[in-house]
Motif scaffolding. Sequence first.
Motif, PDB file in Angstrom:
ATOM      1  N   PHE A  96       3.998  -3.201   1.444  1.00 41.19           N
ATOM      2  CA  PHE A  96       3.313  -3.816   0.307  1.00 41.19           C
ATOM      3  C   PHE A  96       2.209  -4.763   0.765  1.00 41.19           C
ATOM      4  CE2 PHE A  96       7.150  -2.706  -2.241  1.00 41.19           C
ATOM      5  CZ  PHE A  96       6.480  -1.966  -3.210  1.00 41.19           C
ATOM      6  N   LEU A  97       2.455  -5.506   1.827  1.00 44.23           N
ATOM      7  CA  LEU A  97       1.417  -6.390   2.350  1.00 44.23           C
ATOM      8  C   LEU A  97       0.232  -5.589   2.881  1.00 44.23           C
ATOM      9  CD1 LEU A  97       3.576  -9.065   4.199  1.00 44.23           C
ATOM     10  CD2 LEU A  97       2.297  -9.361   2.081  1.00 44.23           C
ATOM     11  N   PHE A  98       0.513  -4.478   3.530  1.00 46.33           N
ATOM     12  CA  PHE A  98      -0.557  -3.639   4.050  1.00 46.33           C
ATOM     13  C   PHE A  98      -1.359  -3.009   2.916  1.00 46.33           C
ATOM     14  CE2 PHE A  98      -2.308   0.223   6.005  1.00 46.33           C
ATOM     15  CZ  PHE A  98      -3.039  -0.386   7.024  1.00 46.33           C
ATOM     16  N   ILE A  99      -0.681  -2.608   1.856  1.00 43.72           N
ATOM     17  CA  ILE A  99      -1.380  -2.065   0.689  1.00 43.72           C
ATOM     18  C   ILE A  99      -2.294  -3.133   0.088  1.00 43.72           C
ATOM     19  CG2 ILE A  99      -1.052  -1.266  -1.699  1.00 43.72           C
ATOM     20  CD1 ILE A  99       1.398   0.284  -0.680  1.00 43.72           C
ATOM     21  N   GLY A 100      -1.841  -4.378   0.120  1.00 43.69           N
ATOM     22  CA  GLY A 100      -2.678  -5.470  -0.352  1.00 43.69           C
ATOM     23  C   GLY A 100      -3.942  -5.622   0.459  1.00 43.69           C
ATOM     24  N   LEU A 101      -3.906  -5.225   1.711  1.00 42.92           N
ATOM     25  CA  LEU A 101      -5.114  -5.263   2.545  1.00 42.92           C
ATOM     26  C   LEU A 101      -6.061  -4.117   2.217  1.00 42.92           C
ATOM     27  CD1 LEU A 101      -3.639  -6.094   6.039  1.00 42.92           C
ATOM     28  CD2 LEU A 101      -5.276  -7.457   4.764  1.00 42.92           C
ATOM     29  N   ILE A 102      -5.511  -2.970   1.891  1.00 41.61           N
ATOM     30  CA  ILE A 102      -6.319  -1.783   1.660  1.00 41.61           C
ATOM     31  C   ILE A 102      -7.039  -1.836   0.318  1.00 41.61           C
ATOM     32  CG2 ILE A 102      -6.221   0.710   1.347  1.00 41.61           C
ATOM     33  CD1 ILE A 102      -3.951   0.775   3.354  1.00 41.61           C
ATOM     34  N   VAL A 103      -6.349  -2.324  -0.715  1.00 40.17           N
ATOM     35  CA  VAL A 103      -6.931  -2.372  -2.052  1.00 40.17           C
ATOM     36  C   VAL A 103      -8.133  -3.319  -2.034  1.00 40.17           C
ATOM     37  CG1 VAL A 103      -6.507  -3.049  -4.446  1.00 40.17           C
ATOM     38  CG2 VAL A 103      -4.734  -1.874  -3.145  1.00 40.17           C
ATOM     39  N   PRO A 104      -9.294  -2.837  -2.461  1.00 46.76           N
ATOM     40  CA  PRO A 104     -10.479  -3.704  -2.420  1.00 46.76           C
ATOM     41  C   PRO A 104     -10.385  -4.828  -3.460  1.00 46.76           C
ATOM     42  CG  PRO A 104     -11.015  -1.587  -3.418  1.00 46.76           C
ATOM     43  CD  PRO A 104      -9.606  -1.495  -2.933  1.00 46.76           C
ATOM     44  N   ASN A 105     -10.701  -6.017  -3.009  1.00 45.96           N
ATOM     45  CA  ASN A 105     -10.657  -7.180  -3.883  1.00 45.96           C
ATOM     46  C   ASN A 105     -11.773  -8.117  -3.437  1.00 45.96           C
ATOM     47  OD1 ASN A 105     -10.028  -9.187  -5.645  1.00 45.96           O
ATOM     48  ND2 ASN A 105      -7.912  -9.415  -4.971  1.00 45.96           N
ATOM     49  N   GLU A 106     -12.660  -8.440  -4.345  1.00 43.80           N
ATOM     50  CA  GLU A 106     -13.819  -9.240  -3.990  1.00 43.80           C
ATOM     51  C   GLU A 106     -13.486 -10.716  -3.796  1.00 43.80           C
ATOM     52  OE1 GLU A 106     -16.663  -8.499  -7.019  1.00 43.80           O
ATOM     53  OE2 GLU A 106     -16.753  -6.357  -6.605  1.00 43.80           O
ATOM     54  N   GLN A 129      -7.392 -15.223   4.022  1.00 45.53           N
ATOM     55  CA  GLN A 129      -6.297 -14.558   3.321  1.00 45.53           C
ATOM     56  C   GLN A 129      -6.020 -13.176   3.910  1.00 45.53           C
ATOM     57  OE1 GLN A 129      -7.866 -14.822  -0.643  1.00 45.53           O
ATOM     58  NE2 GLN A 129      -6.602 -16.610  -1.152  1.00 45.53           N
ATOM     59  N   GLN A 130      -7.057 -12.478   4.321  1.00 43.30           N
ATOM     60  CA  GLN A 130      -6.854 -11.172   4.948  1.00 43.30           C
ATOM     61  C   GLN A 130      -6.138 -11.317   6.285  1.00 43.30           C
ATOM     62  OE1 GLN A 130     -10.697  -9.337   5.141  1.00 43.30           O
ATOM     63  NE2 GLN A 130     -10.516  -8.453   3.092  1.00 43.30           N
ATOM     64  N   ILE A 131      -6.515 -12.319   7.056  1.00 42.96           N
ATOM     65  CA  ILE A 131      -5.851 -12.557   8.344  1.00 42.96           C
ATOM     66  C   ILE A 131      -4.388 -12.936   8.117  1.00 42.96           C
ATOM     67  CG2 ILE A 131      -5.796 -14.088  10.357  1.00 42.96           C
ATOM     68  CD1 ILE A 131      -8.880 -14.103  10.199  1.00 42.96           C
ATOM     69  N   ILE A 138      -2.459  -9.792   7.350  1.00 43.76           N
ATOM     70  CA  ILE A 138      -2.247  -9.022   8.582  1.00 43.76           C
ATOM     71  C   ILE A 138      -1.128  -9.661   9.407  1.00 43.76           C
ATOM     72  CG2 ILE A 138      -3.277  -8.366  10.796  1.00 43.76           C
ATOM     73  CD1 ILE A 138      -5.959  -8.105   9.285  1.00 43.76           C
ATOM     74  N   GLY A 139      -1.166 -10.971   9.552  1.00 46.54           N
ATOM     75  CA  GLY A 139      -0.142 -11.671  10.320  1.00 46.54           C
ATOM     76  C   GLY A 139       1.241 -11.519   9.716  1.00 46.54           C
ATOM     77  N   LEU A 140       1.331 -11.657   8.393  1.00 45.65           N
ATOM     78  CA  LEU A 140       2.623 -11.502   7.728  1.00 45.65           C
ATOM     79  C   LEU A 140       3.143 -10.072   7.837  1.00 45.65           C
ATOM     80  CD1 LEU A 140       2.084 -13.668   4.533  1.00 45.65           C
ATOM     81  CD2 LEU A 140       3.650 -14.127   6.419  1.00 45.65           C
TER      82      LEU A 140
END
Length: 80
Positions: free
Chosen positions: A31-41, A47-49, A52-54
Amino acid sequence: MADKTKLTNMLADKVTDYKRFAFILLALSVFLFIGLIVPNEGVSQYQQIALIGLSVCSLAFAALFHKKAMKAQEQLYSEE
């Protein structure tokens, strides 16, 4: 005899719990990885780092719990 049964049940419960923990952490990392993939302006670089860390930490803990489950399962098989 009762102590051996109690130890066997305790090890079986540990194996089950560790496998559940590993599966939950694996699902969390997905779910965290999906949060990285979904584009969000509105997401900052920090927050992206953090995501990734989590995600990496969650995967590491999932691997740790899986290893502990396998170790407890080996003990369980050696007890029987």
